[in-house]
Design an enzyme around this catalytic site. Structure first.
Site, PDB file in Angstrom:
ATOM      1  N   GLU A   1       0.838  -1.215   0.000  1.00 38.79           N
ATOM      2  CA  GLU A   1       0.000   0.000   0.000  1.00 38.79           C
ATOM      3  C   GLU A   1       0.868   1.259   0.000  1.00 38.79           C
ATOM      4  O   GLU A   1       0.653   2.199   0.752  1.00 38.79           O
ATOM      5  CB  GLU A   1      -0.953  -0.036   1.203  1.00 38.79           C
ATOM      6  CG  GLU A   1      -1.831  -1.273   1.207  1.00 38.79           C
ATOM      7  CD  GLU A   1      -2.767  -1.378   2.396  1.00 38.79           C
ATOM      8  OE1 GLU A   1      -3.919  -1.784   2.212  1.00 38.79           O
ATOM      9  OE2 GLU A   1      -2.345  -1.044   3.516  1.00 38.79           O
TER      10      GLU A   1
ATOM     11  N   CYS B   1     -11.248  -1.329   7.347  1.00 39.25           N
ATOM     12  CA  CYS B   1     -10.837  -0.022   7.863  1.00 39.25           C
ATOM     13  C   CYS B   1     -11.544   1.128   7.155  1.00 39.25           C
ATOM     14  O   CYS B   1     -11.857   2.150   7.773  1.00 39.25           O
ATOM     15  CB  CYS B   1      -9.322   0.142   7.750  1.00 39.25           C
ATOM     16  SG  CYS B   1      -8.666  -0.168   6.094  1.00 39.25           S
TER      17      CYS B   1
END
Length: 642
Positions: free
Chosen positions: A309, A402
């Site tokens: 990420e 999330c």
């Protein structure tokens, strides 16, 4: 949506600067009562937030809290050690919502879950269901992956929101207990505390600053400063992924995991605001510049790599493999808002606007029930997708969930990112229908932005005996604008512009009107030529909105063979029938005739550059934030012109 008079919430939102702040601006109160963001927030309040407890129940998050409290049997449920944060982010979203609406059913759910959290906390303040249930009470042995302090940070932010929105202290007491425990454990070797360490995922740092602001306990601010400054000293092996390769004060570029970097930088801006640390402020400004000039997608999205990420290299901004996590867009808004307050400069709110309308909002479906974790700028013809967290198709919930509650909390607190005040007056950062207030000043706004560019402002409350300055942000993208104020009319040639602000100073009277007209002509945008992924391509924009093509609007073929004709004018078409009511941009293009090259798709260049051939086709570009709300299919933002 029906319009109601906006009851101005307290200016005490997610960021409340201390009394001795070194920031140039302070957050001001604002209320949204109609228009674009009112509708999206209503969906968040009516659909997304109420669904949260059921989704957290089915995913096992609430079960884990009951297990930790000794009120259930079974095993830990969930794939990650940080699943508690999904609960905390939902609690924060619900708290901000309760600060606006006295919803008894929501309040009951919040009370129930707050009681669960309190019951799960251990006697010394520690709280993490993964380590309590799976690791046999082992603590702080895996700071790189364990996320214990990351979880604590989201708990603290939820508790601060709950206290500010409702005045109740039950969750704040839990958060303070955990913060006090952390303060007793972590510190420099000379402090005598047992652990000199940092969490692999920054978040506790900015939360501790806000806990200091809420309680006045200086040690929380000092602890935040300790954690920020210990990043980059090899405590986690020196990895950029964990923000441990170089101290933040020395860094010259954003790097590593995008969300981790942005949360750490938000904390640095908080610390600079509270302490006047010029070195931290300079680092934040330097790193923001490096991010926006070479590592930010047109949508405001951040993160080039699915692997880790990660931000990627300068100008590495792919399309179909763009990661652009929704959480990274949210973290970008949080950091940029802190820099806007710290410096007073409008450019940070320019990026907030771009990110809100594009990179962030694309992560939430129009019905508020489905989500995108990643936000690519292209989905190819024939794309196959097995679903999951990194899918290019909207998903009901994620294994790593999330993003959904993170999006809920930003939407629920959005009015706190719209305006600011200082000794000179009121600054309007984002344009909505509603009210803005700073000190004795209240201004009413009426607008259909972003579909139309007119913003009509009326002074409702004002001191009668002294002048003050109304500052209007002129967006970076606005080629033309006009402002009418009393008998004066300004445009770009003579407007009193400073740092992106149009500043109007006078002694105002109730009823005074100001009309800002921003030109919303559609435009073609090209990237820096060093962005290899989109060289030879253009994107369609209108006002703050990035547009894209979707396959569903272009029957007869896919999108990979489409070429846009940049010599033909762009047209605007209002479509109340489409995607809940949007404005599209219509362009001229062609479908290329792709020659059959047999088994080998490459051919020698003969030195000629013919015009694109193939059949003419009308291209319909929809706002990027609205894509993936109809049938599955290809999509693209960047369009080749040759």
């Amino acid at each position: 949506m029906p319009r109601t008079r906006s009851a101005l919430p307290s200016p005490t939102g997610p960021v409340r600067l201390g009394p001795d702040t070194h920031a140039a601006l302070r957050p001001a109160a604002a209320g949204i009562d109609a228009g674009f963001w009112h509708a999206r927030r209503a969906t968040n309040a009516r659909v997304s937030i109420p669904q949260g407890p059921g989704l957290l129940e089915s995913a096992g998050n609430l079960h884990n809290l009951r297990l930790a409290a000794g009120a259930a049997e079974g095993g830990f449920r969930g794939a990650y050690p940080f699943v508690d944060t999904d609960v905390y982010k939902w609690l924060e979203a619900a708290a901000w919502q309760l600060g606006q609406d006295a919803d008894e059913s929501l309040a009951t759910e919040v009370d129930r879950i707050v009681s669960l959290v309190a019951a799960a906390q251990q006697a010394d303040g520690y709280l993490n269901t993964w380590f309590q249930l799976v690791k046999g009470g082992e603590r702080y042995r895996d700071l790189r992956w364990g996320h214990e302090l990351y979880c604590a940070g989201h708990l603290i932010q939820a508790a601060v929101a709950h206290h500010r929105a409702t005045g109740r202290a039950e969750l704040l007491d839990v958060a303070r207990g955990f913060a006090d425990h952390i303060d007793s454990v972590f510190g420099l070797p000379a402090s005598g505390r047992p652990i000199d360490g940092i969490d692999g995922h920054p978040e506790v740092e900015t939360a501790l600053v806000e806990l200091y602001r809420e309680t006045g306990e200086r040690r929380y601010l000092d602890l935040a400063g300790y954690f920020v400054d210990r990043h980059g000293h090899g405590l986690l092996g020196g990895e950029a992924y964990c923000q441990d390769r170089v101290p933040l004060r020395e860094a010259t570029d954003v790097e590593g995991h995008a969300v981790r970097q942005l949360y750490l930088l938000a904390a640095a801006a908080d610390l600079a605001a509270e302490t006047g640390d010029a070195e931290l402020r300079a680092a934040g400004e330097r790193l923001w510049h490096s991010m926006t000039t070479a590592k930010t997608h047109l949508t405001g999205g951040l993160g080039a790599h699915h692997d880790q990420e990660d931000f990627g290299d300068p100008y590495e901004l792919p399309n179909e493999r763009a990661y652009c996590e929704t959480c990274a867009a949210i973290a970008s808004v949080q950091w940029s808002w802190r820099l806007a307050l710290l410096t007073g400069e409008a450019r940070y709110s320019d990026l907030i606007e771009r990110t809100l309308y594009n990179g962030f909002l694309a992560g939430v479906s129009l019905d508020g029930e489905r989500w995108l974790y990643v936000n690519p700028l292209q989905v190819r013809d024939g794309h196959t997708d097995s679903g999951g967290d990194q899918s290019a198709r909207r998903t009901r919930w994620f294994r790593c969930a999330c993003c959904p509650p993170n999006a809920m909390r930003l939407l629920a607190s959005l009015e706190h990112y719209l305006a600011s005040g200082d000794d000179r007056g009121l600054q309007i950062h984002q344009y909505v229908t509603g009210r803005y207030a700073a000190g004795p000043v209240t201004v009413r706004a009426e607008t259909d932005y972003p579909w139309h560019g007119t913003v009509a402002l009326t002074v409702e409350e004002t001191p009668a005996d002294r002048p003050w300055t109304l500052s209007l942000r002129i967006p970076q993208w606005a080629r033309e604008f006009r402002v009418r104020c009393g008998t004066r009319t300004y445009d770009r040639t003579d407007a009193p512009l400073s740092d992106g602000w149009l500043r109007l100073e006078r002694t105002w009277a109730p009823g005074d009107q100001i009309v800002l007209e921003l030109g919303l002509e559609p435009r073609l945008t090209a990237a820096d030529p060093r962005v290899d992924a989109v060289r030879g391509c253009v994107a369609i924009e209108r006002g703050p909105l990035v547009h894209c093509l979707e396959q569903v609007d272009h029957p007869g073929g896919g999108l990979d063979d489409i070429v846009l004709d940049p010599t033909r004018p762009l047209a605007v078409k209002h479509r109340p029938d489409l995607l809940g009511g949007i404005t599209t941009v219509v362009a001229a293009g062609r479908r290329r005739s792709i020659p059959d090259r047999g088994w080998w798709p490459y051919a020698e260049v003969d030195g000629t550059h013919p015009e694109p051939d193939g059949e003419p086709v009308e291209l319909t570009a929809v706002p990027y934030h609205a894509w993936a709300n109809r049938e599955d299919g290809s999509m693209r933002v960047w369009l080749p012109t040759s």
